[in-house]
Design an enzyme around this catalytic site. Structure first.
Site, PDB file in Angstrom:
ATOM      1  N   ASP A   1       7.491 -29.591  -2.717  1.00 45.62           N
ATOM      2  CA  ASP A   1       8.525 -29.263  -2.363  1.00 45.62           C
ATOM      3  C   ASP A   1       8.955 -27.781  -3.636  1.00 45.62           C
ATOM      4  O   ASP A   1       9.414 -26.514  -2.733  1.00 45.62           O
ATOM      5  CB  ASP A   1       8.575 -28.486  -0.547  1.00 45.62           C
ATOM      6  CG  ASP A   1       9.570 -29.509  -1.071  1.00 45.62           C
ATOM      7  OD1 ASP A   1       9.350 -31.007  -1.089  1.00 45.62           O
ATOM      8  OD2 ASP A   1      11.093 -29.343  -0.603  1.00 45.62           O
TER       9      ASP A   1
ATOM     10  N   TYR B   1      11.469 -35.786  -8.776  1.00 36.83           N
ATOM     11  CA  TYR B   1      12.745 -34.466  -8.391  1.00 36.83           C
ATOM     12  C   TYR B   1      13.838 -34.800  -9.479  1.00 36.83           C
ATOM     13  O   TYR B   1      14.907 -33.922  -9.611  1.00 36.83           O
ATOM     14  CB  TYR B   1      12.319 -35.255  -6.544  1.00 36.83           C
ATOM     15  CG  TYR B   1      14.042 -34.328  -6.578  1.00 36.83           C
ATOM     16  CD1 TYR B   1      13.536 -32.865  -6.077  1.00 36.83           C
ATOM     17  CD2 TYR B   1      14.960 -34.382  -6.241  1.00 36.83           C
ATOM     18  CE1 TYR B   1      14.089 -32.357  -5.434  1.00 36.83           C
ATOM     19  CE2 TYR B   1      16.306 -33.973  -5.897  1.00 36.83           C
ATOM     20  CZ  TYR B   1      15.712 -32.880  -5.226  1.00 36.83           C
ATOM     21  OH  TYR B   1      16.813 -32.093  -4.585  1.00 36.83           O
TER      22      TYR B   1
ATOM     23  N   LYS C   1       4.254 -33.775   4.323  1.00 37.73           N
ATOM     24  CA  LYS C   1       5.021 -33.565   4.615  1.00 37.73           C
ATOM     25  C   LYS C   1       5.402 -31.909   4.432  1.00 37.73           C
ATOM     26  O   LYS C   1       4.980 -30.833   3.370  1.00 37.73           O
ATOM     27  CB  LYS C   1       6.351 -34.065   3.960  1.00 37.73           C
ATOM     28  CG  LYS C   1       7.544 -33.792   4.770  1.00 37.73           C
ATOM     29  CD  LYS C   1       8.273 -34.457   3.550  1.00 37.73           C
ATOM     30  CE  LYS C   1       9.958 -34.123   4.105  1.00 37.73           C
ATOM     31  NZ  LYS C   1      10.604 -34.115   3.304  1.00 37.73           N
TER      32      LYS C   1
END
Lengths: 254, 499
Positions: free
Chosen positions: B282, B247, B354
């Site tokens: 995500d 990330y 998640k």
């Protein structure tokens, strides 16, 4: 009565012309109960809703109540007195037209530097405009053969942005600002514009003399470009094609 | 298993992910960073800041780097110093070295023991207050002021939140130090500090006792101080930490090597602390298309799993991330979402997945957004997702209001209540099965390429999140140091010796 003074009075439309019905929802910092409902009705009245009814009220914890209120708006709007806002000041071009215009009239690639400045880490906006992937079915500026894109990404210091713009001899600088807490987007943009003005002394002597400064973000609707010291503001939903067309309009006119 | 995935293809995908990860793991084993070394000092109990607010751990590591070099580790020079606050360091030898090593192991051991006690405390509190059933409802608090966050977090817990995430001030990921003390001003979030962690955990313990349900606390072990923040999370009993392998590289332009070295140490800490990590796949779908890039999500999850296992994380600690981001205007968008969500569920049956709500296609029409969030909640329940982040109908308009959060919780409570164990009755047909199989096969193709070219090259090519990040670009590379033969790190000694 002349045409000039003719009025066109309108009211909100629920299901019948002239019923003036609207709905609002809000929270009051009071415990739920009949007294809270009266407070909500009083607020509705002061907002110009008369009569009004609380159709829903719900406790949110011990200290707050959420309301949905319907009411008849007592305010009138004279639609005839509302001027049609100016449309887009530039013609919308296809990528091929943009490329052709740049090639024919500029004779070199148009150089664009983009970044999210300050602490803003939300690159969604700048990426939508610059990345090949694009937005709303339109390819981003990287896709344009005659546009050279330098996307510096997130959290770029203003000084670095200016330095990079100078190093690549940028024609335009695109800055995206999403985070609005404590008006960070306004402060950051003003700071950026000031830094460019300082770094390009020619910009003070008339003409552009510096890269075209463009800022984009969802919450610039309360300010004008001159408030910020930039040349153009783009709002939510702007597509890469609009930005490319504007660049041609502003930078490569005959 | 409802999708009838070919086990040979699944095995192949894992093998390729391991192959792609191996050179990066080797690099992480043989290097250290300024933040890893600062984390060692934090474990050894070094706290506080100098008069200018610069944390002592930064002052010490910078001084050791200048005077001795970091390739031996900070521990020996630090524990050999007579008075470390004078910031004069040397590399000890002979009996002096033995003594420093003894002291270092004792001090760092005490820090690890505190992490172990916290883990035991969590287990005890979970037994006493009760562990909420899944899916856990995950809610974000972000006022910038810890003393404002606390009542909001407690209110959210009372309204049904199982997990509270205190989102960080934007920009913290690029700070090369961890601020000190309780903080009252942040931007779009609250600074992660040890004191803020302590205050919020204490407040949630209070509300957990009141509610008879253990409320988990989450923060972000990411950015340039990832290892230190992981350590502070262990020391203050945080329960989940955002901790993705890529990330920071992709979305914060942090140097890839720095990130991989930092994340290995931070995951070793999380493993020891019993902290569930949350990965950030995500986010790819906010820059890339959710259909075209579905396989990049799965590829990244497999890489995160491999890196996580190598660092000692159990499956139950792998909160792999994914999201409901397909354009709702596309026909069958909900079926495609179900295919993707079910695929991830079946690939990682024991991971607390998640699931993230729609953000990209939230248009400002709050009524349509509320409906989309309900479909997201439904997809989460139908495919047995473990942690559901609550979608806000005002996403993209403003930071959630009190009423936005309340309505969002009402939405998810209704769907959970109405749908119950609907996943038991959900049997996908050919459309969903074929879509899942196709995403999996695209994942294998991608991992083939990544394993062949090398993960660092794939990241440089923009394979993940459509963003190019060269291995020597980005922030923080100057904080990476190759370990010397006599490198000492008492923390990794303990963490890697664990069974």
């Amino acid at each position: 009565m002349t045409v000039e003074t003719m009025k066109q009075i309108i009211r909100p439309y629920g299901d019948t012309t002239g019923d003036a019905m609207i709905q609002v929802s809000f929270t009051l910092p009071v415990p739920h109960g009949p007294r809270a409902d009266l407070a909500a009705l009083q607020l509705a009245g002061k907002m110009g809703l008369d009569p009004a009814s609380v159709v829903h009220s719900k406790a949110m914890g011990p200290d707050f109540t959420f309301f949905i209120v319907y009411g008849k708006a007592t305010h009138l709007i004279d639609y005839a007195g509302i001027e049609v806002p100016e449309g887009r000041e530039f013609e919308l071009l296809t990528p091929a037209q943009v490329n052709a215009a740049v090639k024919a009239r500029l004779g070199r690639r148009l150089v664009v530097v983009g970044a999210c400045i300050g602490t803003d880490a939300h690159t969604v906006g700048i990426d939508a405009i610059l990345n090949v992937k694009g937005f709303a079915g339109e390819k981003g500026l990287e896709y344009y053969r005659e546009i050279e894109v330098h996307n510096l990404g997130a959290q770029v210091a203003v000084g670095d942005l200016v330095a990079r713009a100078k190093a690549v001899d940028a024609d335009a600088v695109l800055v995206s600002q999403v985070v609005t807490q404590k008006s960070a987007h306004i402060h950051n943009t003003k700071q950026m514009a000031a830094a460019f003005a300082e770094a390009y002394p020619t910009s003070l002597t008339g003409g552009l003399g510096r890269p075209l400064l463009i800022v984009g973000g969802p919450r610039f609707d309360t300010v004008t470009p001159s408030d910020l010291g930039v040349d153009r503001i783009f709002g939510k939903g702007t597509t890469p094609g609009e930005v490319a067309s504007y660049l041609v309009h502003a930078l490569v006119r005959e | 298993m409802k999708l009838g995935l070919d086990p040979a293809v699944v095995r192949k995908a894992r093998e390729l992910a391991a192959r792609a990860a191996e050179p990066v793991i080797e690099m992480a084993r043989t290097h250290t960073t300024v933040s890893v070394e600062r984390a060692v000092l934090r474990l050894a109990g070094v706290t506080g800041a100098d008069a200018d607010g610069i944390p002592w751990v930064n002052r010490v590591v910078d001084a050791v780097r200048d005077q001795v070099g970091l390739e031996h580790g900070v521990a020996l020079p630090f524990f050999a110093a007579e008075n470390w606050r004078s910031l004069k360091f040397g590399l000890p030898a002979g009996t002096e070295r033995d003594l420093a090593l003894l002291r270092a192991r004792e001090a760092v051991g005490a820090g690890v023991a505190r992490i172990d006690r916290n883990r035991a405390d969590r287990d005890r509190l979970l037994a006493r207050h009760g562990d909420p059933g899944k899916p856990w409802i995950y809610l974000i608090v972000a006022t910038g002021d810890i003393h404002e966050d606390i009542p909001q977090a407690q209110a959210a817990a009372r309204e049904g939140a199982d997990v509270i995430a205190v989102i960080r001030s934007t920009g913290q990921s690029l700070l090369d130090y961890v601020p000190e003390g309780a903080t009252r001003q942040g931007y779009a979030g609250t600074y992660a500090t040890q004191e803020n962690f302590r205050l919020m955990r204490a407040a949630l313990d209070e509300v957990s006792a009141e509610l008879g349900r253990y409320v988990r606390l989450t923060n972000y072990a990411s950015g340039l101080c990832m290892p230190e923040i992981a350590t502070l999370a262990g020391l203050e009993r945080l329960d989940m930490m955002l901790n993705d392998c890529m990330y920071g590289i992709i979305f914060r332009d942090i140097n890839p090597r720095r990130t991989f070295v930092d994340q290995r140490f931070s995951r070793q800490i999380h493993a020891r602390a019993g902290i569930v990590i949350n990965t950030g796949e995500d986010n790819y779908l906010t820059t890339a298309d959710a259909i075209d890039a579905a396989h990049t999500v799965v590829a990244s999850q497999l890489l995160n799993e491999r890196f996580g296992h190598e660092a000692g994380l159990a499956d139950a600690q792998l909160g792999l991330g994914h999201a409901f981001e397909i354009n709702p205007q596309i026909p069958d968008s909900f079926r495609l979402e179900l295919a993707h969500a079910q695929l991830v569920r079946e690939l990682f049956p024991d991971a607390p997945l998640k699931y993230m709500p729609p953000t990209k296609h939230m248009t400002g029409n709050i009524f349509a957004g509320y409906l989309l969030d309900a479909f997201f909640n439904l997809a989460g329940v139908m495919t047995g997702q473990s942690i559901i982040l609550i979608g806000m109908m005002t996403e993209g308009i403003h930071t959630p209001w009190l009423s936005d959060r309340d309505l969002a919780l009402e939405n998810v409570r209704y769907v959970r209540r109405a749908a119950g164990d609907l996943s038991e009755d959900f049997t996908p047909g050919p459309f969903i099965r074929e879509r899942a199989a196709r995403v999996l096969s695209e994942t294998v193709d991608l991992l083939h390429r990544v394993a062949g070219d090398g993960l660092l090259d794939a990241i440089a090519d923009g394979v993940f999140g459509v963003t190019r990040r060269p291995a020597d670009g980005g922030r923080g590379l100057d904080g990476v140091v190759e370990k010397a033969g006599d490198y000492v790190n008492p923390a990794t000694e303990i963490l890697e010796a664990a069974p």
